[in-house]
Design a protein around this motif. Sequence first.
Motif, PDB file in Angstrom:
ATOM      1  N   VAL A  45       0.848  -1.195   0.000  1.00 55.08           N
ATOM      2  CA  VAL A  45       0.000   0.000   0.000  1.00 55.08           C
ATOM      3  C   VAL A  45       0.880   1.239   0.000  1.00 55.08           C
ATOM      4  CG1 VAL A  45      -1.703   1.324   1.309  1.00 55.08           C
ATOM      5  CG2 VAL A  45      -1.920  -1.162   1.133  1.00 55.08           C
ATOM      6  N   TYR A  46       0.688   2.073  -1.012  1.00 55.04           N
ATOM      7  CA  TYR A  46       1.389   3.355  -1.120  1.00 55.04           C
ATOM      8  C   TYR A  46       0.397   4.463  -0.802  1.00 55.04           C
ATOM      9  CZ  TYR A  46       5.061   0.806  -3.606  1.00 55.04           C
ATOM     10  OH  TYR A  46       6.062  -0.078  -3.941  1.00 55.04           O
ATOM     11  N   ARG A  47       0.827   5.399   0.049  1.00 55.34           N
ATOM     12  CA  ARG A  47      -0.049   6.500   0.446  1.00 55.34           C
ATOM     13  C   ARG A  47       0.730   7.809   0.355  1.00 55.34           C
ATOM     14  NH1 ARG A  47      -4.420   6.076   4.290  1.00 55.34           N
ATOM     15  NH2 ARG A  47      -3.491   4.124   4.989  1.00 55.34           N
ATOM     16  N   VAL A  48       0.136   8.787  -0.330  1.00 54.21           N
ATOM     17  CA  VAL A  48       0.682  10.148  -0.348  1.00 54.21           C
ATOM     18  C   VAL A  48      -0.295  11.028   0.428  1.00 54.21           C
ATOM     19  CG1 VAL A  48       1.438  12.105  -1.737  1.00 54.21           C
ATOM     20  CG2 VAL A  48       1.810   9.776  -2.572  1.00 54.21           C
ATOM     21  N   VAL A  49       0.217  11.739   1.426  1.00 52.72           N
ATOM     22  CA  VAL A  49      -0.602  12.554   2.313  1.00 52.72           C
ATOM     23  C   VAL A  49      -0.196  14.017   2.174  1.00 52.72           C
ATOM     24  CG1 VAL A  49      -1.256  12.987   4.713  1.00 52.72           C
ATOM     25  CG2 VAL A  49      -0.826  10.638   3.943  1.00 52.72           C
ATOM     26  N   HIS A 103      -5.370  12.720   1.071  1.00 54.35           N
ATOM     27  CA  HIS A 103      -4.471  11.604   0.767  1.00 54.35           C
ATOM     28  C   HIS A 103      -4.942  10.892  -0.491  1.00 54.35           C
ATOM     29  CE1 HIS A 103      -6.758   7.972   2.700  1.00 54.35           C
ATOM     30  NE2 HIS A 103      -7.595   8.819   2.173  1.00 54.35           N
ATOM     31  N   THR A 104      -4.043  10.104  -1.056  1.00 53.54           N
ATOM     32  CA  THR A 104      -4.390   9.171  -2.112  1.00 53.54           C
ATOM     33  C   THR A 104      -3.671   7.873  -1.825  1.00 53.54           C
ATOM     34  OG1 THR A 104      -4.636   8.885  -4.512  1.00 53.54           O
ATOM     35  CG2 THR A 104      -2.552   9.806  -3.742  1.00 53.54           C
ATOM     36  N   GLU A 147      -4.314  -0.867  -7.886  1.00 52.26           N
ATOM     37  CA  GLU A 147      -5.714  -0.517  -7.642  1.00 52.26           C
ATOM     38  C   GLU A 147      -5.776   0.757  -6.806  1.00 52.26           C
ATOM     39  OE1 GLU A 147      -9.543  -3.178  -6.837  1.00 52.26           O
ATOM     40  OE2 GLU A 147      -8.214  -3.113  -5.101  1.00 52.26           O
ATOM     41  N   GLN A 148      -6.510   1.741  -7.314  1.00 49.44           N
ATOM     42  CA  GLN A 148      -6.720   2.981  -6.573  1.00 49.44           C
ATOM     43  C   GLN A 148      -7.723   2.726  -5.468  1.00 49.44           C
ATOM     44  OE1 GLN A 148      -5.456   6.443  -7.529  1.00 49.44           O
ATOM     45  NE2 GLN A 148      -5.924   6.504  -5.359  1.00 49.44           N
ATOM     46  N   HIS A 149      -7.302   2.872  -4.217  1.00 51.13           N
ATOM     47  CA  HIS A 149      -8.198   2.591  -3.103  1.00 51.13           C
ATOM     48  C   HIS A 149      -8.916   3.830  -2.595  1.00 51.13           C
ATOM     49  CE1 HIS A 149      -6.591  -1.574  -1.644  1.00 51.13           C
ATOM     50  NE2 HIS A 149      -6.969  -1.570  -2.905  1.00 51.13           N
ATOM     51  N   ASP A 150      -8.297   4.964  -2.631  1.00 49.46           N
ATOM     52  CA  ASP A 150      -8.947   6.141  -2.065  1.00 49.46           C
ATOM     53  C   ASP A 150      -8.222   7.386  -2.538  1.00 49.46           C
ATOM     54  OD1 ASP A 150     -10.645   7.695  -0.604  1.00 49.46           O
ATOM     55  OD2 ASP A 150      -9.877   7.139   1.365  1.00 49.46           O
ATOM     56  N   THR A 151      -8.970   8.420  -2.813  1.00 54.07           N
ATOM     57  CA  THR A 151      -8.433   9.774  -2.964  1.00 54.07           C
ATOM     58  C   THR A 151      -9.454  10.702  -2.336  1.00 54.07           C
ATOM     59  OG1 THR A 151      -7.263   9.280  -5.028  1.00 54.07           O
ATOM     60  CG2 THR A 151      -7.668  11.590  -4.525  1.00 54.07           C
ATOM     61  N   ALA A 152      -9.041  11.470  -1.347  1.00 56.41           N
ATOM     62  CA  ALA A 152      -9.978  12.353  -0.649  1.00 56.41           C
ATOM     63  C   ALA A 152      -9.241  13.574  -0.130  1.00 56.41           C
ATOM     64  CB  ALA A 152     -10.648  11.610   0.506  1.00 56.41           C
ATOM     65  N   VAL A 153      -9.920  14.702  -0.163  1.00 51.87           N
ATOM     66  CA  VAL A 153      -9.398  15.949   0.383  1.00 51.87           C
ATOM     67  C   VAL A 153     -10.429  16.479   1.377  1.00 51.87           C
ATOM     68  CG1 VAL A 153      -8.699  18.328  -0.103  1.00 51.87           C
ATOM     69  CG2 VAL A 153      -8.076  16.485  -1.697  1.00 51.87           C
ATOM     70  N   ALA A 159      -5.330  16.949  -7.653  1.00 51.19           N
ATOM     71  CA  ALA A 159      -4.409  16.770  -8.785  1.00 51.19           C
ATOM     72  C   ALA A 159      -2.974  16.593  -8.295  1.00 51.19           C
ATOM     73  CB  ALA A 159      -4.514  17.968  -9.722  1.00 51.19           C
ATOM     74  N   LEU A 160      -2.599  17.324  -7.246  1.00 54.07           N
ATOM     75  CA  LEU A 160      -1.243  17.205  -6.704  1.00 54.07           C
ATOM     76  C   LEU A 160      -0.998  15.801  -6.164  1.00 54.07           C
ATOM     77  CD1 LEU A 160       1.463  18.454  -5.853  1.00 54.07           C
ATOM     78  CD2 LEU A 160       0.349  19.189  -3.721  1.00 54.07           C
ATOM     79  N   LEU A 161      -1.951  15.283  -5.400  1.00 54.01           N
ATOM     80  CA  LEU A 161      -1.785  13.962  -4.803  1.00 54.01           C
ATOM     81  C   LEU A 161      -1.714  12.881  -5.868  1.00 54.01           C
ATOM     82  CD1 LEU A 161      -4.316  14.439  -1.879  1.00 54.01           C
ATOM     83  CD2 LEU A 161      -1.868  13.986  -1.588  1.00 54.01           C
ATOM     84  N   LYS A 162      -2.601  12.947  -6.860  1.00 53.39           N
ATOM     85  CA  LYS A 162      -2.629  11.915  -7.898  1.00 53.39           C
ATOM     86  C   LYS A 162      -1.347  11.934  -8.722  1.00 53.39           C
ATOM     87  CE  LYS A 162      -6.272  10.142  -9.424  1.00 53.39           C
ATOM     88  NZ  LYS A 162      -6.961   8.823  -9.344  1.00 53.39           N
TER      89      LYS A 162
END
Length: 328
Positions: free
Chosen positions: A228-232, A244-245, A258-264, A275-278
């Motif tokens: 699992v990779y996460r950018v916060v 995070h994404t 697999e994209q699990h989550d992107t939320a602000v 857009a920055l996170l993705k």
Amino acid sequence: MKIIKLSPDDEVGCAEAVAVDSAGWKLDCPEFVQHTPRTFANMLRYGWDLEPPQAYLASEGDTAVGVLTVDLPQYENTDHAWLDVKVHPDHRGRGIGSALIEYGEQVTRDLGRTITGFGGLDLPKAEAFARRHGYIQKSVEVNRRQDLAGLDWGLVQRMYDESLTAASAYELLRLTGPLPEDLLEGMVAVTESINDAPRDDLDLEDDVYSPERLRAYEEAQAKSDRTVYRVVARRKDTGDLAGHTVVAVERERPYLGEQHDTAVSRDHRGHRLGALLKSAMLLWLREQEPALTQIDTWNAESNDHMIGINKALNYHIVARILDYQKTL
């Protein structure tokens, strides 16, 4: 026809279930990512966040003809059950699907739950099946896939640079494995931001998160052999977590992501953080996962904002899934 409950330790049964499932997808939607016996067994052991579904195999003699899964939410929507029915193409049109969905409804009743739902491909036969069993369409989900081989990395870099300028008050954290303890509480609030995503007419409560649930998700993914990779995104002046994404990469098939989550979080929107996170995630994955060739994501068809970002990042539609619900 005999229907038996499957155990994740039943290697033969899991392989037969995957064979039925795969045969259906190869006919109806060949691009769809299919289970392997290993990923299917891990789903039955761990689920998404240690709330695994039940699975049932339907057989006639020695021939597996259908599969039913019953997903039973434990954190919220505890009066719901989500059903998934697959019938081998060689055995369709004989009432096996109807028998399985009725079996799933009885499992739901026996557990004291009152609402069932399922998702079906946007095909006339799926719509007819739903109507025949009293289900009402409530939403449309779209499975999109990003082809990394055909991705314009110059565009990704420009998106990152331009978004970084617009979000200059924020810094990015790259995380793999369990969340650090000092970020756990803040990530609960960020993760709950997914509740702002469109649900159309689905009868659903908001997702409920806690530190324990985030840890359960991490454990389930790790035990399912996914990285699992996460950018916060974090506000520089206050230290507040803003968004995070998350992308998970299979170890059995490291070309699949697999994209699990992107939320602000609501208080931090308007700074191009999505857009920055993705884009930051893509640049990181290019370094860390050289075998990765595709990333699948799911969005409600009405989620125009996220779909706009995905289109710019070379996503194409794999499948449209119609979501149905029924009160028992």
